[in-house]
Design a protein around this motif. Structure first.
Motif, PDB file in Angstrom:
ATOM      1  N   LYS A   1       4.038 -70.173 -31.082  1.00  0.00           N
ATOM      2  CA  LYS A   1       4.631 -68.992 -31.711  1.00  0.00           C
ATOM      3  C   LYS A   1       4.016 -68.741 -33.093  1.00  0.00           C
ATOM      4  O   LYS A   1       3.614 -67.619 -33.406  1.00  0.00           O
ATOM      5  CB  LYS A   1       6.144 -69.199 -31.835  1.00  0.00           C
TER       6      LYS A   1
ATOM      7  N   ALA B   1       1.525 -65.579 -34.290  1.00  0.00           N
ATOM      8  CA  ALA B   1       1.893 -64.643 -35.364  1.00  0.00           C
ATOM      9  C   ALA B   1       0.802 -64.590 -36.439  1.00  0.00           C
ATOM     10  O   ALA B   1       0.599 -63.554 -37.069  1.00  0.00           O
ATOM     11  CB  ALA B   1       3.226 -65.063 -35.980  1.00  0.00           C
TER      12      ALA B   1
ATOM     13  N   PHE C   1      -2.458 -64.056 -37.123  1.00  0.00           N
ATOM     14  CA  PHE C   1      -3.770 -63.581 -36.643  1.00  0.00           C
ATOM     15  C   PHE C   1      -4.852 -63.739 -37.704  1.00  0.00           C
ATOM     16  O   PHE C   1      -6.035 -63.675 -37.397  1.00  0.00           O
ATOM     17  CB  PHE C   1      -3.685 -62.114 -36.186  1.00  0.00           C
TER      18      PHE C   1
ATOM     19  N   ARG D   1      -5.426 -50.091 -30.546  1.00  0.00           N
ATOM     20  CA  ARG D   1      -4.067 -50.300 -30.049  1.00  0.00           C
ATOM     21  C   ARG D   1      -3.323 -48.958 -29.964  1.00  0.00           C
ATOM     22  O   ARG D   1      -2.495 -48.755 -29.072  1.00  0.00           O
ATOM     23  CB  ARG D   1      -3.330 -51.260 -30.987  1.00  0.00           C
TER      24      ARG D   1
ATOM     25  N   ASN E   1      -0.662 -47.440 -27.273  1.00  0.00           N
ATOM     26  CA  ASN E   1       0.675 -46.996 -27.665  1.00  0.00           C
ATOM     27  C   ASN E   1       0.919 -45.537 -27.280  1.00  0.00           C
ATOM     28  O   ASN E   1       2.050 -45.150 -26.981  1.00  0.00           O
ATOM     29  CB  ASN E   1       0.874 -47.168 -29.171  1.00  0.00           C
TER      30      ASN E   1
ATOM     31  N   GLY F   1       3.107 -62.584 -24.842  1.00  0.00           N
ATOM     32  CA  GLY F   1       2.498 -62.841 -26.137  1.00  0.00           C
ATOM     33  C   GLY F   1       3.522 -62.618 -27.241  1.00  0.00           C
ATOM     34  O   GLY F   1       4.725 -62.528 -26.991  1.00  0.00           O
ATOM     35  N   LEU F   2       3.011 -62.506 -28.476  1.00  0.00           N
ATOM     36  CA  LEU F   2       3.899 -62.322 -29.622  1.00  0.00           C
ATOM     37  C   LEU F   2       3.065 -61.789 -30.775  1.00  0.00           C
ATOM     38  O   LEU F   2       1.879 -62.099 -30.875  1.00  0.00           O
ATOM     39  CB  LEU F   2       4.531 -63.669 -29.995  1.00  0.00           C
ATOM     40  N   GLY F   3       3.676 -60.971 -31.629  1.00  0.00           N
ATOM     41  CA  GLY F   3       2.976 -60.467 -32.810  1.00  0.00           C
ATOM     42  C   GLY F   3       2.185 -59.201 -32.519  1.00  0.00           C
ATOM     43  O   GLY F   3       2.546 -58.429 -31.626  1.00  0.00           O
ATOM     44  N   VAL F   4       1.077 -59.000 -33.245  1.00  0.00           N
ATOM     45  CA  VAL F   4       0.362 -57.721 -33.139  1.00  0.00           C
ATOM     46  C   VAL F   4      -0.253 -57.495 -31.755  1.00  0.00           C
ATOM     47  O   VAL F   4      -0.501 -56.352 -31.361  1.00  0.00           O
ATOM     48  CB  VAL F   4      -0.754 -57.563 -34.206  1.00  0.00           C
TER      49      VAL F   4
ATOM     50  N   MET G   1       1.222 -58.437 -28.922  1.00  0.00           N
ATOM     51  CA  MET G   1       2.257 -58.424 -27.874  1.00  0.00           C
ATOM     52  C   MET G   1       1.926 -57.333 -26.856  1.00  0.00           C
ATOM     53  O   MET G   1       1.589 -56.209 -27.216  1.00  0.00           O
ATOM     54  CB  MET G   1       3.607 -58.123 -28.523  1.00  0.00           C
ATOM     55  N   CYS G   2       2.036 -57.670 -25.597  1.00  0.00           N
ATOM     56  CA  CYS G   2       1.637 -56.771 -24.511  1.00  0.00           C
ATOM     57  C   CYS G   2       2.254 -55.379 -24.668  1.00  0.00           C
ATOM     58  O   CYS G   2       3.481 -55.240 -24.642  1.00  0.00           O
ATOM     59  CB  CYS G   2       2.089 -57.371 -23.173  1.00  0.00           C
ATOM     60  N   PRO G   3       1.421 -54.336 -24.829  1.00  0.00           N
ATOM     61  CA  PRO G   3       1.991 -52.994 -24.998  1.00  0.00           C
ATOM     62  C   PRO G   3       2.688 -52.499 -23.733  1.00  0.00           C
ATOM     63  O   PRO G   3       3.516 -51.591 -23.782  1.00  0.00           O
ATOM     64  CB  PRO G   3       0.780 -52.117 -25.340  1.00  0.00           C
TER      65      PRO G   3
ATOM     66  N   PRO H   1       7.411 -52.980 -21.890  1.00  0.00           N
ATOM     67  CA  PRO H   1       8.562 -52.156 -21.471  1.00  0.00           C
ATOM     68  C   PRO H   1       8.364 -51.539 -20.078  1.00  0.00           C
ATOM     69  O   PRO H   1       9.321 -51.413 -19.309  1.00  0.00           O
ATOM     70  CB  PRO H   1       8.637 -51.065 -22.547  1.00  0.00           C
TER      71      PRO H   1
END
Lengths: 406, 102
Positions: free
Chosen positions: A66, A70, A72, A105, A109, A346-349, A351-353, A356
């Motif tokens: 974790k 975070a 990077f 990214r 998004n 994943g986690l942080g920047v 994180m899988c877009p 949702p």
């Protein structure tokens, strides 16, 4: 072209044998044995080392994974997060650090955000119902083939604007490309084949613009400039590769976990609001990717282990998700865990877009199966295999159910 | 029901009803603020629900956890007023809380 067959023959010939911990890679150790090895190694030290792929550190406990994810600025996603290294361009956003990451990214998004995801709900539901209708009178099927391999690909293609009749060729080229990640020498022709179908979509929109996402991509700018054809190919492969294989794997795992447990199935039949709990508990136990790599760009220390600038580190999501320090009885499927912060997205920047969208697809599949085929029962043992790049999935999932007229 | 005041990127203040027991992220996401992507769904695993909370409401907020701190560190636009809105569960004593989007 016999590239698909070559890939599967190559995989058959290099049947994985159990590797020692100090040479572990997803190419030489199957998923179940890998999980056992992670648990044993973690009980000695949360950071292990493998000599595979030229050598890398393995983070095995939740806290280390974790924190590294975070950070990077120390654990860079450049130049590659997947091994073995392949002759391909950088995957946009995924293999970039901020600030470059942000420009790319934004393209993901723009495609996947709360408003586009909620607009997809009726589209996904109709698609799931269509597939269930196609097999519900048969009494049994391989639900991997009949449902899980189709719905995520169709969802991502519809989100982007791909026509119905182009979905299958694009999906097949993408599946072959993805499988080729385990065999670098076979990768270039697979990449060329995918590039052909991907650029056909881009060129079609250039000639005849529509109201869809691919058309918007044609005029999008990144880092203050237009996108090149080479970049369009890798961008679309990222959408398809990440967006559908992973959801296919998770969907099969979820169907198995829910319908092999009558008490869980009955709970969800009585209270559908608990379906998301089953979704996340499945994702915790069966991450579609076991982990990605990072490269340390400044000397650091993690769990008391010194790691030098230039060394590679594996982010062990699958291992972290079963860390007993965070998840009580980590091997058990439990509906009463409360907050379940697994690391499968994943986690942080980074994180899988698509998280949702994946969660929505998974929820709808369970809602529709409970409604139409509530006594569905898995009849094959779930055996997981690694594909390229630590992708982990069932190959088939045979189920039976009381037939219903379509 | 209480009220949440949101200063949008264009400098316009909007007011939204918010139910006690729900997170500020949920209200912002459902109101359609495009930068509130809430990718992780509200479990403090990304930083796509980053907000600034007005100084005079800071004392009403739950303390910053190590997890939230690590994730806020990933943002170039972090300030002393930064929080992840998924970690702020609205309660009646926060009525009228003012937040701003980065």
């Amino acid at each position: 072209m016999t590239t698909d067959r070559n890939v599967s023959m190559e995989r058959a010939m290099t049947k994985p044998e159990r590797a020692e911990e100090n040479a572990w890679t997803s190419l030489n150790t199957p998923p179940a044995e890998s999980l056992e090895m992670f648990a044993q190694a973690r009980s000695r030290c949360p950071v292990a080392h493998s000599q595979g792929f030229g050598g890398f550190h393995m983070l095995l406990d939740y806290s280390s994974v974790k924190s590294a994810m975070a950070d990077f600025r120390t654990f860079s996603s450049e130049p590659r997060v997947l091994k073995p290294d392949l002759p391909r361009p950088t995957v946009p956003a995924l293999e970039m650090d901020p600030p470059t990451h942000g420009s790319w990214r934004a393209l993901f998004n723009a495609a996947i955000n709360p408003s586009t995801v909620s607009a997809m709900e009726p589209v996904i539901r109709a698609d799931v119902q269509k597939h269930i209708r196609s097999f519900q009178s048969r009494g049994s099927c391989d639900i991997m083939e009949e449902l899980c391999e189709s719905v995520p690909a169709e969802t991502i293609c519809k989100l982007l604007g791909v026509d119905e009749d182009r979905v299958v060729p694009i999906r097949d080229a993408s599946v072959a490309l993805f499988a080729g990640q385990a065999t670098p020498e076979l990768y270039p022709p697979l990449y060329e084949r995918f590039a052909e179908v991907a650029l056909a979509e881009i060129n079609e929109r250039r000639r005849r613009p529509r109201e869809d996402y691919i058309t918007k991509l044609c005029s999008a700018r990144v880092e203050g400039r237009p996108i090149t054809d080479e970049e369009y190919v890798i961008l679309l492969s990222a959408f398809l590769g990440a967006g559908h294989h992973s959801a296919t794997s998770a969907m099969a795992s979820l169907i198995y976990e829910v319908f092999s447990r009558p008490e869980v199935r009955d709970l969800l039949l009585a209270d559908q609001s608990q379906i998301p709990i089953a979704v996340d508990e499945t994702l915790r136990l069966h991450p579609p990717f076991f982990g990605f790599f990072r490269r340390v760009v400044r000397d650091t220390e993690i769990a008391g282990v010194k790691i030098s600038a230039g060394e590679d580190v594996h982010m062990g999501w699958a291992a972290a998700n079963r860390d007993p320090a965070v998840f009580e009885c980590p091997e058990s499927f439990r509906m009463d865990r409360g907050v379940n912060r697994h690391l499968s997205f994943g986690l942080g920047v980074h994180m899988c877009p698509g998280a949702p969208l994946a969660r929505l697809e998974l929820r709808i599949v369970i809602e529709e199966l409970l409604k139409t085929l509530p006594d569905l029962t898995p009849i094959s043992e779930p055996i997981y295999h690694f594909g390229g790049g630590e992708y982990c999935s069932l190959e088939r999932l045979d189920v039976r159910f009381t037939p219903r007229s379509a | 029901m209480g009220y949440l005041n949101v200063m949008g990127p264009e400098g316009k203040m909007a007011t939204h009803a918010i139910a006690p027991g729900t997170s500020i992220m949920e209200t912002l996401r459902d109101a359609g603020y495009p930068d509130i992507l809430a990718v992780c769904g509200g479990v403090c695993a990304c930083a796509t629900c980053h907000i600034y909370v007005a100084d005079r409401f800071q004392s009403l907020l739950p303390p910053l956890t190590e997890d939230e701190d690590e994730l806020l560190e990933t943002s170039d636009s972090r300030t002393s007023r930064s929080r992840l809105s998924c970690q702020i569960i609205f309660s009646e004593n926060m009525d009228g809380i003012e937040v701003e989007l980065p």
